[in-house]
Motif scaffolding. Structure first.
Motif, PDB file in Angstrom:
ATOM      1  N   UNK A   1       0.709  -1.244   0.085  1.00 59.38           N
ATOM      2  CA  UNK A   1      -0.032   0.192  -0.047  1.00 59.38           C
ATOM      3  C   UNK A   1       0.700   1.216  -0.069  1.00 59.38           C
ATOM      4  N   UNK A   2       2.050   1.084   0.538  1.00 60.75           N
ATOM      5  CA  UNK A   2       2.944   2.260   0.570  1.00 60.75           C
ATOM      6  C   UNK A   2       3.669   2.658  -0.898  1.00 60.75           C
ATOM      7  N   UNK A   3       3.583   1.629  -1.564  1.00 60.38           N
ATOM      8  CA  UNK A   3       4.361   1.941  -2.875  1.00 60.38           C
ATOM      9  C   UNK A   3       4.124   3.190  -3.717  1.00 60.38           C
ATOM     10  N   UNK A   4       2.698   3.687  -3.892  1.00 52.61           N
ATOM     11  CA  UNK A   4       2.312   4.773  -4.669  1.00 52.61           C
ATOM     12  C   UNK A   4       2.866   5.870  -3.920  1.00 52.61           C
ATOM     13  N   UNK A   5       2.800   5.675  -2.565  1.00 52.35           N
ATOM     14  CA  UNK A   5       3.631   7.249  -1.789  1.00 52.35           C
ATOM     15  C   UNK A   5       4.773   7.082  -2.047  1.00 52.35           C
ATOM     16  N   UNK A   6       5.712   6.125  -2.171  1.00 55.35           N
ATOM     17  CA  UNK A   6       7.126   6.102  -2.212  1.00 55.35           C
ATOM     18  C   UNK A   6       7.258   6.566  -3.623  1.00 55.35           C
ATOM     19  N   UNK A   7       6.614   5.881  -4.467  1.00 51.92           N
ATOM     20  CA  UNK A   7       6.886   6.437  -5.999  1.00 51.92           C
ATOM     21  C   UNK A   7       6.402   8.045  -6.223  1.00 51.92           C
ATOM     22  N   UNK A   8       5.831   8.659  -5.432  1.00 53.37           N
ATOM     23  CA  UNK A   8       5.384  10.009  -5.480  1.00 53.37           C
ATOM     24  C   UNK A   8       6.343  10.826  -4.809  1.00 53.37           C
ATOM     25  N   UNK A   9       7.475  10.043  -4.309  1.00 51.71           N
ATOM     26  CA  UNK A   9       8.502  10.912  -3.348  1.00 51.71           C
ATOM     27  C   UNK A   9       8.063  11.326  -1.879  1.00 51.71           C
TER      28      UNK A   9
END
Length: 638
Positions: free
Chosen positions: A463-471
């Protein structure tokens, strides 16, 4: 009867009741005032006691509060047992947060500070007390042992105030937690050796007895802890009795240990608290909260009693060049040398400089110092004592002087020094968003756009992946876990918002952070998607403040997000005010507003936006139609 006649009268039951009421009012009043003024509570509590005791005596001829006469009058000797029991509970509460794994998590610097820096500070502090303050050797050894401690209750507000995070912040935090019982144990051990030497007994033979008694005290504390864990896990006690049973058992453990050997009770209750802390007992957080509440009451009462009990002549005698010399030695020689030598090779130069200066003392330092000062005075008055403790009466004023000076100096300098050394956070504290989903990620993006740094936390890596990709700044793990106490930088945020799909979990997160941040700074989504009251919902007293409005729950927000609703930020001007915004976007939810001072305010029931020129509104609503879409809609309607 005027106040002077009342103070000079014999200590009857009425005066005892008045004294207890006054102690409670002054102590809790000082705690409340400290909260309102964002000032160190320990200083205001001490000032309250000084005002009611020695200062009142100087102005009116007799103290308004005289603990020595009230509690020890008529042949009674209640003051020392009261202080001793309070110190026992305070040390138990300190042991309750001391876990063996903390030493591993805190890092090599803290471990070396405890095992190398602690004894070094004790030795150097003894020399400072003997040659600078002029205490006798026995009093110097005992007093210096207590001065090793740094109060976590004082340090945590300083860390938040200074925005000090990273390795330096973790060092100060864990040093304070670990050193509380360590300093008390130094004082207990040294006093017992001095007591044996003063009474002329065989140091070797009695020393073995002391070691044996200390071992028995530790064993007793472990036995009490094991028994409580066993009883709680087996369900032998109801939930509502657990905290009272713990409180009563602390007193019993202390009393039994005192029967084995004097002052071993402090060792026993510390071991008792440490046993519970390392037991992984379910519900330990609730027990710790109860102990914190009790500790607040005891801390308040003990501080007022101790400061009110100081005599004006003792304070006057303490205000000398020797006291100043002692403080200068402790601040500029003892602390820096013990930190620099003990942590050599584990800290950067700027970190070592800061940590060599910051070491505020707290309640444990004063309470334990005052207790042992009384014990040393009593020992010196004994007929079989070979020693006269010439400096015992100066220990309590010196302890208070150390507390005042360190709290005030370190409180005012930690922020500027941390910034000067490049260790302080340059940005303002952000917001912790607990629960990652498309809606919370977009909220985090718009918060970042307006200058508020968000931290997205979730225990699901995917679930954290999109947040990490958004920096975006993320925390992977359970924010309620003990691991988060170490890995999650609490100085990086001052507000928490529960945004998960699980309403009880959001409430649990709010309850977890409310004592630290204040309940007015923890938020969560509405319990349901309807404004009707749901009797099955979590009560308002056990959840965070509602975000946006009642009836605007997780499901409806996610549904609208998939329908194309987006976040927007709108800066209000003189020409375009809050009223214009509401008319222009009647369906939009106003989630928060960024005020002129740069602070973010999350909105909800009874928290309407104030608006005003320069304020930025953060809203969530349908995409604003373009001019061509408006013309098409108008043509279709026509």
């Amino acid at each position: 009867m005027n106040h002077m006649d009342f103070a000079l009268a014999g200590a009857g039951s009425g005066e005892l009741i008045f004294a207890c009421a006054l102690i409670g009012a002054l102590g809790i009043g000082a705690q409340w005032l400290a909260w309102r003024l964002q000032a160190p509570a320990i200083v205001l509590m001490a000032l309250a006691g000084l005002a009611a005791g020695p200062l009142w005596a100087v102005i009116f001829g007799a103290p308004l509060l005289d603990p020595e006469r009230v509690f020890n009058g008529g042949g009674n000797d209640l003051l020392r047992p009261i202080v001793s029991l309070a110190v026992a509970v305070i040390l138990f509460e300190g042991g309750l947060v001391l876990k063996f794994e903390n030493l591993r998590d805190a890092g090599a610097a803290v471990r070396r500070m405890v095992f190398i820096g602690g004894p070094m500070a004790w030795g150097l502090g003894t020399l400072a007390a003997r040659y600078a303050a002029g205490l006798d050797w026995s009093s110097s050894i005992v007093f210096a042992g207590v001065m090793v401690v740094t109060g976590p209750t004082v340090i945590m507000p300083l860390l938040r105030q200074s925005k000090l995070g990273g390795k330096a912040g973790q060092f100060l935090k864990w040093e304070g937690i670990v050193n509380d019982p360590v300093g008390a144990l130094f004082a207990v051990a040294s006093f017992e050796i001095i007591r044996v030497a003063a009474t002329g007994e065989s140091i070797l033979g009695k020393g073995a007895m002391i070691v044996l008694a200390a071992g028995m005290g530790v064993a007793l504390g472990i036995a009490f802890g094991w028994a409580m864990v066993r009883a709680f896990r087996a369900g032998w006690t109801p939930e509502y009795l657990k905290a009272p049973i713990i409180f009563a058992s602390i007193i019993l453990c202390y009393a039994l240990a005192e029967q084995i050997e004097k002052e071993i009770g402090l060792v026993a209750v510390t071991a008792y608290g440490m046993t519970l802390a390392n037991s992984r007992l379910a519900g330990i957080a609730e027990l710790r909260k109860f102990k914190e509440d009790i500790a607040v009451l005891l801390v308040s009462g003990v501080f007022v009693i101790l400061t009110a009990n100081l005599r004006p002549d003792v304070i006057k005698d303490a205000l000398t060049w020797r006291t100043l010399a002692f403080l200068l030695c402790m601040l500029f020689i003892v602390r820096p040398l013990s930190v620099w030598i003990a942590t050599f090779g584990t800290l950067k130069r700027n970190e070592a400089l800061l940590l060599g200066w910051i070491a505020p003392r707290g309640i444990v330092a004063v309470a334990v110092s005052s207790l042992f000062a009384t014990l040393l005075e009593d020992l010196g008055r004994r007929g079989d004592s070979k020693f006269y403790f010439s400096g015992a009466e100066q220990i309590t004023p010196l302890a208070f002087a150390m507390v005042f000076v360190t709290v005030v100096l370190h409180g005012f300098t930690i922020g500027p020094l941390a910034r000067r050394l490049g260790l302080a956070r340059k940005e303002k504290p952000g917001v912790l968003l607990v629960g990652v989903n498309p809606w919370s990620i977009d909220l985090a993006k718009v918060l970042r756009d307006v200058g508020i740094e968000p931290i997205l936390a979730d225990n699901n890596w995917r679930r954290l992946r999109p947040a990490r990709e958004a920096g975006l700044n993320t925390f992977f793990g359970e924010v309620l876990s003990e691991d988060a106490e170490v890995r999650l930088d609490h100085s990086a945020f001052d507000q928490v918002v529960g945004l998960s799909a699980n309403e009880p979990y959001n409430a649990l997160v709010s309850g977890h952070f409310a004592p630290e941040l204040g309940r007015h700074k923890v938020y969560q989504l509405s319990a349901q998607d309807t404004e009707d009251e749901d009797p099955r919902a979590i009560g308002m007293g056990t959840r965070g403040r509602t975000l946006i409005k009642r009836g605007r729950g997780y499901d409806s927000l996610i549904r609208d997000h998939y329908r194309g609703w987006t976040f927007g930020k709108t800066k209000l001007t003189e020409e375009y005010d809050l009223k214009d915004f509401r008319e222009d976007r009647p369906k939009s939810d106003i989630v928060a507003e960024l005020r002129l001072d740069g602070t973010i305010m999350f909105l909800g029931p009874n928290r309407e936006p104030k608006g005003g020129e320069g304020v930025t509104l953060i809203s969530f609503g349908p995409a604003k139609p373009t001019e061509s879409e408006k013309e098409l809609a108008s043509a279709q309607a026509g």
